[in-house]
Design a protein around this motif. Structure first.
Motif, mmCIF file in Angstrom:
data_model
loop_
_atom_site.group_PDB
_atom_site.id
_atom_site.type_symbol
_atom_site.label_atom_id
_atom_site.label_comp_id
_atom_site.label_asym_id
_atom_site.label_seq_id
_atom_site.Cartn_x
_atom_site.Cartn_y
_atom_site.Cartn_z
ATOM 1 N N GLY A 18 73.668 50.162 43.098
ATOM 2 C CA GLY A 18 74.774 49.563 43.845
ATOM 3 C C GLY A 18 75.032 50.278 45.159
ATOM 4 N N HIS A 19 74.864 51.599 45.174
ATOM 5 C CA HIS A 19 75.062 52.376 46.404
ATOM 6 C C HIS A 19 74.016 51.999 47.449
ATOM 7 N N ALA A 20 72.756 51.843 47.003
ATOM 8 C CA ALA A 20 71.697 51.440 47.932
ATOM 9 C C ALA A 20 71.947 50.024 48.455
ATOM 10 N N GLU A 21 72.429 49.155 47.584
ATOM 11 C CA GLU A 21 72.738 47.782 48.000
ATOM 12 C C GLU A 21 73.877 47.761 49.014
ATOM 13 N N LEU A 22 74.849 48.660 48.844
ATOM 14 C CA LEU A 22 75.963 48.745 49.784
ATOM 15 C C LEU A 22 75.460 49.146 51.168
ATOM 16 N N ASP A 23 74.588 50.139 51.220
ATOM 17 C CA ASP A 23 74.015 50.576 52.496
ATOM 18 C C ASP A 23 73.314 49.405 53.187
ATOM 19 N N ASP A 24 72.501 48.651 52.444
ATOM 20 C CA ASP A 24 71.784 47.501 53.016
ATOM 21 C C ASP A 24 72.752 46.426 53.490
ATOM 22 N N TRP A 25 73.783 46.162 52.685
ATOM 23 C CA TRP A 25 74.738 45.093 53.014
ATOM 24 C C TRP A 25 75.497 45.410 54.297
ATOM 25 N N LEU A 26 75.898 46.669 54.454
ATOM 26 C CA LEU A 26 76.618 47.066 55.659
ATOM 27 C C LEU A 26 75.727 46.930 56.897
ATOM 28 N N LYS A 27 74.449 47.303 56.773
ATOM 29 C CA LYS A 27 73.523 47.195 57.900
ATOM 30 C C LYS A 27 73.246 45.727 58.237
ATOM 31 N N GLN A 28 73.178 44.885 57.207
ATOM 32 C CA GLN A 28 72.936 43.464 57.437
ATOM 33 C C GLN A 28 74.071 42.805 58.204
ATOM 34 N N ARG A 29 75.261 43.359 58.096
ATOM 35 C CA ARG A 29 76.407 42.800 58.797
ATOM 36 C C ARG A 29 76.442 43.245 60.257
ATOM 37 N N GLY A 30 75.472 44.059 60.662
ATOM 38 C CA GLY A 30 75.380 44.466 62.049
ATOM 39 C C GLY A 30 76.399 45.497 62.475
ATOM 40 N N LEU A 31 76.957 46.212 61.528
ATOM 41 C CA LEU A 31 77.956 47.233 61.867
ATOM 42 C C LEU A 31 77.285 48.462 62.450
ATOM 43 N N PRO A 32 77.832 49.043 63.503
ATOM 44 C CA PRO A 32 77.266 50.292 64.027
ATOM 45 C C PRO A 32 77.518 51.435 63.046
ATOM 46 N N LEU A 33 76.632 52.441 63.075
ATOM 47 C CA LEU A 33 76.767 53.568 62.159
ATOM 48 C C LEU A 33 78.045 54.363 62.408
ATOM 49 N N THR A 34 78.642 54.179 63.587
ATOM 50 C CA THR A 34 79.890 54.875 63.908
ATOM 51 C C THR A 34 81.116 54.207 63.289
ATOM 52 N N THR A 35 80.918 53.069 62.619
ATOM 53 C CA THR A 35 82.033 52.375 61.969
ATOM 54 C C THR A 35 82.659 53.279 60.906
ATOM 55 N N PRO A 36 83.967 53.553 60.979
ATOM 56 C CA PRO A 36 84.585 54.417 59.955
ATOM 57 C C PRO A 36 84.574 53.765 58.580
#
Length: 333
Positions: A36-54
């Protein structure tokens, strides 16, 4: 105000995630597992969020730390905050409902508005130390349960079960002794941990077990800006209840912090009241002022936290004969 922010409400089995982009929100529920943690990382990146997003999580011990480590290792801007801050924000928002989904939205709004500090994941050495310390505590709890069971069996008719329990206690004693040795070897084998443990143990009241527990749960105390910040994280800061002339409640420690780290200081606080000269003098002053014994133990624990911060931050072992002004600088008061 941050345009994008992520709030994660963590429970034992699942993660409730809320992505806030301005006034728009997107929610998702994932399992609180490595997959689930790995899926969360992928999902956040798929949404186009910058890594600086808090990305904000409440500090809830091992349930939140595992996912926080995965996100931090993936270079996301993770902040693990004291649950008391979220509670205070909820009160300011007049939030009435409390569900996991609502909490995730609340945390996301908090992440958009609050001033946050990046969370630093513990080192591999600290993670291993915590695993060893947690296992030792589990075995000691198990032994106490068996000793209680043995005492209860002793009140009745002799039974073969007593021998079974005694054998289990003997086995636990061997395992506990071996694990204690493993913890000592692990600390001795890591120069940073060894250095900090030696400095902590120079403080009267802090022994091998307490230093190992504290380092396992807190890691590098240098990441805190002050001793007060460390005390607040542990949850040993004083909480007063006073208003006008009619409301004068007792001062108690806040307990809004890391429960395991705070628990590791309880016995050292009792010992320090008797053998640490600085804390002995403080305890006598507080007794003369009429403070209750339990509150004095809390004050002793808080002073120990200041001393721990002082010796590690300065790299200087504890010295009881430091003048008061110098002691205040050493403790970061």
């Amino acid at each position: 105000m941050n345009e994008h922010a992520v709030g994660i409400d963590v429970s034992k089995k699942k993660l409730d995630i809320c992505v806030a982009s301005g006034d728009k929100i997107k929610t998702k529920v994932l399992r609180n597992t490595p997959a689930g943690h790995a899926e969360l990382d992928d999902w956040l990146k798929q949404r186009g969020l910058p890594l600086t997003t808090p990305i904000v999580l409440e500090g809830t011990g091992p349930y939140s730390e595992a996912v926080a480590i995965v996100l931090a290792d993936a270079n996301w801007a993770v902040s693990v905050v004291n649950p008391a801050r979220i509670t205070g924000f909820a009160q300011s928002e007049l939030s009435r409902n409390k569900t996991d989904k609502v909490d995730a939205k609340l945390i996301a709004r908090f992440a958009q508005r609050a001033k946050l500090e990046l969370w630093e994941p513990p080192s591999i050495a600290v993670r291993e130390l915590r695993a060893l310390v947690d296992r030792l505590q589990a075995l000691m709890d198990m032994r106490q349960q068996e000793l209680n069971r043995l005492e209860a069996l002793g009140q009745g008719t002799p039974s073969s079960v007593q021998n079974m329990v005694k054998e289990h206690v003997d086995w636990l004693n061997v395992q506990i002794k071996r694990l204690q040795s493993d913890i000592d070897d692990h600390i001795d084998g890591n120069p940073e941990l060894k250095h900090d443990a030696d400095l902590m143990q120079s403080i009267p009241g802090i022994g091998r077990r307490a230093s190992a527990q504290f380092l396992a749960y807190i890691g590098d105390v240098r990441r805190f800006k002050s001793a007060k910040a460390l005390a607040a994280f542990v949850g040993v800061t004083p909480r007063q209840k006073q208003s006008g002339t009619s409301v004068k409640g007792r001062t108690v420690i806040s307990r809004a912090g890391h429960r395991a780290a705070r628990k590791s200081l309880y016995m050292p606080g009792l010992v320090a009241k008797r053998y640490n000269p600085v804390i002995v003098a403080m305890s006598k002053r507080l007794e003369q002022k009429g403070m209750r014994p339990k509150a004095i133990v809390g004050a002793s624990m808080r002073r120990l936290v200041h001393m721990i911060y002082g010796v590690i931050k300065s790299g200087t072992p504890f010295q009881a004969d430091i003048p008061l002004a110098g002691l205040e600088v050493q403790e970061g008061i």
